[in-house]
Design a protein around this motif. Structure first.
Motif, PDB file in Angstrom:
ATOM      1  N   LYS A 193       0.827  -1.117   0.137  1.00 15.56           N
ATOM      2  CA  LYS A 193       0.061   0.059  -0.113  1.00 15.56           C
ATOM      3  C   LYS A 193       0.902   1.250   0.241  1.00 15.56           C
ATOM      4  N   LYS A 194       0.175   2.346  -0.450  1.00 14.82           N
ATOM      5  CA  LYS A 194       1.088   3.645  -0.660  1.00 14.82           C
ATOM      6  C   LYS A 194       1.360   4.038   0.887  1.00 14.82           C
ATOM      7  N   GLY A 195       2.526   4.284   1.130  1.00 13.67           N
ATOM      8  CA  GLY A 195       3.074   4.837   2.524  1.00 13.67           C
ATOM      9  C   GLY A 195       3.699   3.630   3.464  1.00 13.67           C
ATOM     10  N   MET A 196       3.711   2.519   2.695  1.00 12.69           N
ATOM     11  CA  MET A 196       4.520   1.384   3.225  1.00 12.69           C
ATOM     12  C   MET A 196       6.033   1.694   2.837  1.00 12.69           C
ATOM     13  N   VAL A 197       7.205   1.714   4.011  1.00  8.31           N
ATOM     14  CA  VAL A 197       8.429   1.792   4.012  1.00  8.31           C
ATOM     15  C   VAL A 197       8.997   0.685   4.273  1.00  8.31           C
ATOM     16  N   LEU A 198       9.948   0.254   2.843  1.00  6.54           N
ATOM     17  CA  LEU A 198      10.440  -1.204   2.753  1.00  6.54           C
ATOM     18  C   LEU A 198      12.017  -1.031   2.520  1.00  6.54           C
ATOM     19  N   ALA A 199      12.875  -1.762   3.272  1.00  7.27           N
ATOM     20  CA  ALA A 199      14.233  -2.136   2.848  1.00  7.27           C
ATOM     21  C   ALA A 199      14.381  -3.243   1.918  1.00  7.27           C
ATOM     22  N   VAL A 200      14.679  -3.156   0.607  1.00  6.18           N
ATOM     23  CA  VAL A 200      15.120  -4.189  -0.242  1.00  6.18           C
ATOM     24  C   VAL A 200      16.598  -4.499  -0.116  1.00  6.18           C
ATOM     25  N   GLU A 201      16.912  -5.637  -0.191  1.00  2.00           N
ATOM     26  CA  GLU A 201      18.168  -5.883   0.080  1.00  2.00           C
ATOM     27  C   GLU A 201      18.813  -7.182  -0.388  1.00  2.00           C
ATOM     28  N   PRO A 202      18.974  -7.490  -1.778  1.00  3.31           N
ATOM     29  CA  PRO A 202      19.598  -8.556  -2.314  1.00  3.31           C
ATOM     30  C   PRO A 202      20.982  -8.821  -1.717  1.00  3.31           C
ATOM     31  N   MET A 203      21.134 -10.102  -1.382  1.00  2.00           N
ATOM     32  CA  MET A 203      22.490 -10.666  -0.838  1.00  2.00           C
ATOM     33  C   MET A 203      22.786 -11.950  -1.865  1.00  2.00           C
ATOM     34  N   LEU A 204      23.641 -11.557  -2.724  1.00  2.00           N
ATOM     35  CA  LEU A 204      23.823 -12.595  -3.797  1.00  2.00           C
ATOM     36  C   LEU A 204      25.341 -13.105  -3.729  1.00  2.00           C
ATOM     37  N   THR A 205      25.617 -14.236  -4.255  1.00  3.37           N
ATOM     38  CA  THR A 205      26.890 -15.050  -4.254  1.00  3.37           C
ATOM     39  C   THR A 205      27.313 -15.502  -5.368  1.00  3.37           C
ATOM     40  N   ASN A 226      33.166 -20.113   0.945  1.00  2.00           N
ATOM     41  CA  ASN A 226      34.179 -18.886   1.032  1.00  2.00           C
ATOM     42  C   ASN A 226      34.269 -18.214  -0.361  1.00  2.00           C
ATOM     43  N   GLN A 227      33.253 -18.287  -1.097  1.00  2.00           N
ATOM     44  CA  GLN A 227      33.382 -17.463  -2.209  1.00  2.00           C
ATOM     45  C   GLN A 227      32.587 -16.192  -2.060  1.00  2.00           C
ATOM     46  N   ALA A 228      33.022 -15.081  -2.997  1.00  7.38           N
ATOM     47  CA  ALA A 228      32.458 -13.784  -2.623  1.00  7.38           C
ATOM     48  C   ALA A 228      30.887 -13.603  -2.667  1.00  7.38           C
ATOM     49  N   SER A 229      30.639 -12.559  -1.771  1.00 12.26           N
ATOM     50  CA  SER A 229      29.115 -12.253  -1.744  1.00 12.26           C
ATOM     51  C   SER A 229      28.843 -10.669  -1.877  1.00 12.26           C
ATOM     52  N   ALA A 230      27.909 -10.211  -2.400  1.00 18.94           N
ATOM     53  CA  ALA A 230      27.816  -8.671  -2.413  1.00 18.94           C
ATOM     54  C   ALA A 230      26.322  -8.474  -1.893  1.00 18.94           C
ATOM     55  N   HIS A 231      25.964  -7.284  -1.439  1.00 19.19           N
ATOM     56  CA  HIS A 231      25.015  -6.791  -0.805  1.00 19.19           C
ATOM     57  C   HIS A 231      24.599  -5.471  -1.134  1.00 19.19           C
ATOM     58  N   PHE A 232      23.423  -5.016  -1.756  1.00 22.16           N
ATOM     59  CA  PHE A 232      22.915  -3.607  -2.175  1.00 22.16           C
ATOM     60  C   PHE A 232      21.644  -3.550  -1.683  1.00 22.16           C
ATOM     61  N   GLU A 233      21.380  -2.447  -1.086  1.00 23.75           N
ATOM     62  CA  GLU A 233      20.230  -2.118  -0.210  1.00 23.75           C
ATOM     63  C   GLU A 233      19.648  -0.720  -0.436  1.00 23.75           C
ATOM     64  N   HIS A 234      18.467  -0.569  -0.549  1.00 23.35           N
ATOM     65  CA  HIS A 234      17.850   0.961  -0.648  1.00 23.35           C
ATOM     66  C   HIS A 234      16.562   0.686   0.362  1.00 23.35           C
ATOM     67  N   THR A 235      16.269   1.671   0.891  1.00 20.83           N
ATOM     68  CA  THR A 235      15.037   1.976   1.878  1.00 20.83           C
ATOM     69  C   THR A 235      14.015   2.637   0.916  1.00 20.83           C
TER      70      THR A 235
END
Ligand code: MG
Ligand code: MG
Length: 249
Positions: A193-205, A226-235
């Protein structure tokens, strides 16, 4: 309970989010071989406080530092310390700031100097997976639409999706309902719904998506292989026809 934020609350969330964005920009030039992760943490914490905000993660469930700084095979919840960044590392910096009681939350992964082509692709595609998730958002779709968008992009690019850790709502608590998984099925889960605030944050390997918790510190999540991982997140805040990024420019 999923809350809908008022215009006044969204204005404070926008301010908190902007402080998080500015902290990332401030730290960028320091992310170089030779700096320790605890030096980055101290710089970030001082900057957040100078903006009249508090670091959201410091003391959160006992987390000892202001920023989560996770290097290479560390996925999230890395504890800043004496590790010295070196050429070829990737470092994921997760920043939370609380302004007048409202939080912003954004993580970004950075290359330290030159990184391998595999790691370059991991960074580029994890960032894009975040934007694919954000593109799926508007009033009336479901949480599962976000997860499906992230997961299908990750899978197409042969990256592993860490499933044990998820995005979340953001407001007067840094982690609120609902969970926002990086996998799912369109049309399932809570309706946005309009006005919900979410953090979307893929963690990929780069390799296996299986993870374990560092038994020494009880916090840091590490890839099994032990292979690399990345993390990108916006609110973001959900709008009628999309979303507004609160932790952006
Ligand atoms: Mg975060
Ligand atoms: Mg988060």
């Amino acid at each position: 309970m999923i809350t809908i934020k008022s215009d006044r609350e969204i204005e404070l969330l926008r301010k908190a989010g902007h402080i998080v964005y500015e902290t990332h920009q401030y730290l960028k030039p320091y992310i170089k071989a030779g700096i320790t992760t605890k030096e980055l943490d101290a710089l970030g914490e001082a900057f957040i406080r100078k903006q009249g905000a508090l670091p959201s993660f410091k003391g959160y469930e006992g987390f000892p530092n202001a920023l989560c700084i996770s290097v290479n095979e560390e996925v999230v919840h890395g504890i800043p310390g004496d590790y010295v960044l070196k050429e070829g590392d990737i470092v994921s910096i997760d920043i939370g700031a609380c302004y007048h009681g409202y939080h912003g939350d954004s993580a970004w992964s950075y290359a330290v100097g030159e990184v391998s082509s595999d790691v370059q692709a991991l960074l580029k595609n994890t960032e894009q997976a975040l934007y694919e998730g954000l593109k799926a958002i508007h009033e009336g779709v479901h949480i599962g639409d976000i997860g499906e968008a992230v997961e299908s992009y990750a899978t197409q690019h042969h990256l592993g999706v860490v499933k044990e850790l998820v995005g979340h709502g953001v407001g007067t608590n840094v982690h609120e309902d609902p969970d926002v998984p990086n996998y799912g099925t369109r049309g399932t889960g809570p309706k946005l719904k309009k006005g919900m605030v979410l953090a979307v944050e893929p963690m990929l390997t780069l390799g296996s998506p299986e993870i374990f918790i560092d038994s020494e510190n009880g916090w840091t999540i590490i890839t099994d292989d032990n292979q690399a991982s990345a993390h990108f997140e916006h609110t973001v805040v959900v709008t009628e026809d999309g979303c507004e990024i609160l932790t952006g420019e």
